[in-house]
Motif scaffolding. Structure first.
Motif, mmCIF file in Angstrom:
data_model
loop_
_atom_site.group_PDB
_atom_site.id
_atom_site.type_symbol
_atom_site.label_atom_id
_atom_site.label_comp_id
_atom_site.label_asym_id
_atom_site.label_seq_id
_atom_site.Cartn_x
_atom_site.Cartn_y
_atom_site.Cartn_z
ATOM 1 N N LYS A 70 46.422 13.076 22.133
ATOM 2 C CA LYS A 70 46.910 11.743 21.751
ATOM 3 C C LYS A 70 47.311 11.712 20.279
ATOM 4 O O LYS A 70 48.392 11.261 19.917
ATOM 5 C CB LYS A 70 45.829 10.677 22.014
ATOM 6 C CG LYS A 70 45.374 10.614 23.462
ATOM 7 C CD LYS A 70 44.365 9.507 23.690
ATOM 8 C CE LYS A 70 43.055 9.688 22.955
ATOM 9 N NZ LYS A 70 42.262 10.857 23.429
ATOM 10 N N THR A 71 46.394 12.197 19.447
ATOM 11 C CA THR A 71 46.690 12.184 18.015
ATOM 12 C C THR A 71 47.889 13.083 17.705
ATOM 13 O O THR A 71 48.758 12.720 16.910
ATOM 14 C CB THR A 71 45.450 12.653 17.224
ATOM 15 O OG1 THR A 71 44.365 11.775 17.525
ATOM 16 C CG2 THR A 71 45.706 12.652 15.732
ATOM 17 N N HIS A 72 47.920 14.215 18.359
ATOM 18 C CA HIS A 72 49.028 15.150 18.159
ATOM 19 C C HIS A 72 50.376 14.460 18.440
ATOM 20 O O HIS A 72 51.299 14.500 17.610
ATOM 21 C CB HIS A 72 48.823 16.350 19.087
ATOM 22 C CG HIS A 72 49.800 17.464 18.886
ATOM 23 N ND1 HIS A 72 49.431 18.783 18.865
ATOM 24 C CD2 HIS A 72 51.152 17.463 18.716
ATOM 25 C CE1 HIS A 72 50.503 19.545 18.674
ATOM 26 N NE2 HIS A 72 51.561 18.758 18.593
ATOM 27 N N VAL A 125 48.120 3.653 14.830
ATOM 28 C CA VAL A 125 46.685 3.356 14.736
ATOM 29 C C VAL A 125 45.939 4.133 15.817
ATOM 30 O O VAL A 125 46.139 3.914 17.003
ATOM 31 C CB VAL A 125 46.394 1.851 14.862
ATOM 32 C CG1 VAL A 125 44.907 1.594 14.596
ATOM 33 C CG2 VAL A 125 47.243 1.051 13.892
ATOM 34 N N ASP A 126 45.102 5.041 15.353
ATOM 35 C CA ASP A 126 44.436 5.977 16.251
ATOM 36 C C ASP A 126 43.064 5.435 16.665
ATOM 37 O O ASP A 126 42.374 4.821 15.857
ATOM 38 C CB ASP A 126 44.269 7.319 15.510
ATOM 39 C CG ASP A 126 44.353 8.501 16.461
ATOM 40 O OD1 ASP A 126 44.399 8.291 17.682
ATOM 41 O OD2 ASP A 126 44.392 9.649 15.958
ATOM 42 N N ASP A 127 42.699 5.695 17.892
ATOM 43 C CA ASP A 127 41.362 5.356 18.404
ATOM 44 C C ASP A 127 41.000 3.891 18.214
ATOM 45 O O ASP A 127 40.009 3.549 17.578
ATOM 46 C CB ASP A 127 40.309 6.268 17.741
ATOM 47 C CG ASP A 127 40.469 7.707 18.191
ATOM 48 O OD1 ASP A 127 40.729 7.919 19.397
ATOM 49 O OD2 ASP A 127 40.367 8.626 17.357
ATOM 50 N N ILE A 128 41.810 3.072 18.815
ATOM 51 C CA ILE A 128 41.670 1.627 18.661
ATOM 52 C C ILE A 128 40.360 1.124 19.280
ATOM 53 O O ILE A 128 39.894 0.040 18.979
ATOM 54 C CB ILE A 128 42.909 0.932 19.282
ATOM 55 C CG1 ILE A 128 43.041 -0.504 18.819
ATOM 56 C CG2 ILE A 128 42.912 0.997 20.773
ATOM 57 C CD1 ILE A 128 43.768 -0.611 17.533
#
Ligand code: ADP
Ligand code: MG
Length: 438
Positions: free
Chosen positions: A148-150, A204-207
């Motif tokens: 996901k982050t990638h 926005v990562d890991d909401i």
């Protein structure tokens, strides 16, 4: 800026001039409107000033709406400037603040497409090409270590490539919260809002970790509204669907539903092999196909662990001075399986191991002392924290006695350079890795 300028210069110069005068030139730093360029000889300076500078300025104005004036220097002049105590040293090439938070490894190029992520990948590409227009917000959800982050960073890189002046902000939801809280405490809400609401792309990562506090969620909501209203792209990730995040208020859940939510599921064997192969190529490792299949067969859910397994096998081979084979892989992964999967390393574990290895105290390692016997270990610990854990740059900086994320970037680059030419450092780093993994 540079690659785009090169492309355009190529079009206005004939091939020979381009190859002779432009190709060997190297951008050093950009200050205000002046771009310092290092060229190999004084003839280059002359030629640049006479025949290229004018075109350069024109092109920069057309491309970036800003006149960028080239100033050519030969390497000796640069060194003089650097050692001359009175003259200000030329500023080190400043990483674009945008780029610095995007992990340079997380691009579309390095992303392997498979069944589990095909949809997400396609949506990411569309959004990178047409931000703010179709899938807004774009929401990726799925388990840990599935990319996901990638993908999120890849969107950022791609957008920057299309539009180098695009303003991009990447934060974890925790960073957002921390930023918000410290802005309130320091009376800097105006700046906070300006910062977050002026971007072209907000990642926005890991909401799922967005703090369950009314103020933070309100602020996030208004940020979202403002960006959405102005057709600015928002990309979010979480480990599950918005509606399944208990702490997320209903109005945010319904906003997120305006866009597109795509899940990422664990990769099948074929994809896992492809990922390992790509990774091995990038690291220039010679690994036979059956060994790649073997490793991919051992670790079946999480891509981060898959990468960890490869690092482990590699370390094991180096330690034993052996080629990577299936039986070697089996041996090095044995311990891994018996303790039920690779535990994620923590920054603290890395710090402790590095401090022990170099016989320095943890306090010094995290401190500010500038002596070489401490600085290098500190940089190695930062490097390893960046390479082997999932922590963000600001988080790594913070864990090293509250240093800035640019310090971490600098340390990482420094060690990377050393690893290329310094056998002692190579050896030390791989020994530390072995200690960490065993
Ligand atoms: P998540 O954010 O979903 O937890 P990450 O994006 O951090 O996962 O991915 C974990 C690691 O796996 C990263 O190093 C990333 O580069 C790698 N990775 C994930 N998916 C892929 C893929 N499809 N191709 C190549 N590498 C991948
Ligand atoms: Mg992630």
């Amino acid at each position: 800026i540079w690659p785009l300028m090169l492309d355009s210069l190529k079009n206005v110069l004939n091939e020979l001039s381009f190859e002779t005068w432009v190709k060997p030139s190297k951008p050093i730093s950009l200050e205000n409107d002046q771009l310092l360029i290092e060229v190999p000889t004084p003839y280059h300076i002359h030629y640049w000033n006479k025949h290229i500078a004018g075109k350069f300025v024109e092109i920069s104005f057309r491309l970036f709406d800003q006149e960028i004036i080239p100033k050519c220097v030969v390497p000796e002049e640069l060194e003089e400037q650097a050692v001359a105590p009175k003259k200000a040293a030329p500023p080190a090439p400043k990483p674009d603040p945008n780029n610095s938070v995007l992990n340079p490894k997380y691009t579309f190029d390095t992303f392997v497409i498979g069944k589990g992520n095909q949809m997400a990948h396609a949506a990411a590409l569309v959004v990178a090409e047409e931000p703010g227009s179709i899938y807004n917000p774009l929401f990726f959800y799925g388990g840990v270590g599935l990319g996901k982050t990638h993908l999120m960073h890849a969107i950022g890189h791609q957008l920057l490539q299309n539009n180098p002046l695009a303003k991009i902000k990447y934060v974890s939801s925790e960073n957002f919260t921390n930023d918000f809280i410290s802005s309130i405490q320091n009376n800097k809400m105006d700046e906070f809002r300006k910062e977050y609401r002026s971007v072209d792309l907000l990642l926005v990562d890991d909401i799922q970790f967005l703090e369950n506090k009314v103020e933070t969620q309100n602020e996030f909501f208004y940020t979202f509204e403002e960006l959405y209203k102005n057709n600015k792209q928002i990309v979010l990730t979480s480990d599950r669907l918005p509606s399944e995040i208990p702490t997320l208020p209903e109005r945010l859940v319904s906003r997120f539903a305006w866009g597109l939510s795509v899940d990422i599921t664990p990769p099948d064997l074929e994809t896992r092999i492809a990922i390992l192969r790509k990774k091995a190529e990038a690291e220039r490792l010679e690994i036979p196909d059956d060994t790649l299949s073997y490793i991919a067969g051992q670790i079946d859910s999480n891509i981060r662990e898959l990468e960890g397994a490869l690092v482990r096998v590699q370390a094991f081979a180096t330690m034993n001075n052996a080629d990577i084979t299936t039986s070697l892989a089996a041996e090095s992964l044995k311990a891994l399986k018996s303790n039920g999967g690779a535990a994620q390393l923590s920054i603290l574990q890395i710090q402790e191991e590095v401090a022990k290895y170099y016989h320095i105290s943890l306090k010094d390692l995290k401190g500010k002392k500038r002596v070489k016997s401490i600085v290098v270990p500190r940089q190695i610990a930062m490097y390893l924290s960046r390479e082997l854990t999932d922590n963000s740059l600001p988080k790594i900086g913070a864990d090293f006695g509250g240093k800035d994320h640019t310090t971490v970037i600098h340390a990482h680059e420094k060690i990377q350079q050393l690893l290329e030419k310094d056998a002692t450092i190579q050896n030390e780093v791989s020994e530390i890795k072995n200690l960490l993994f065993n």
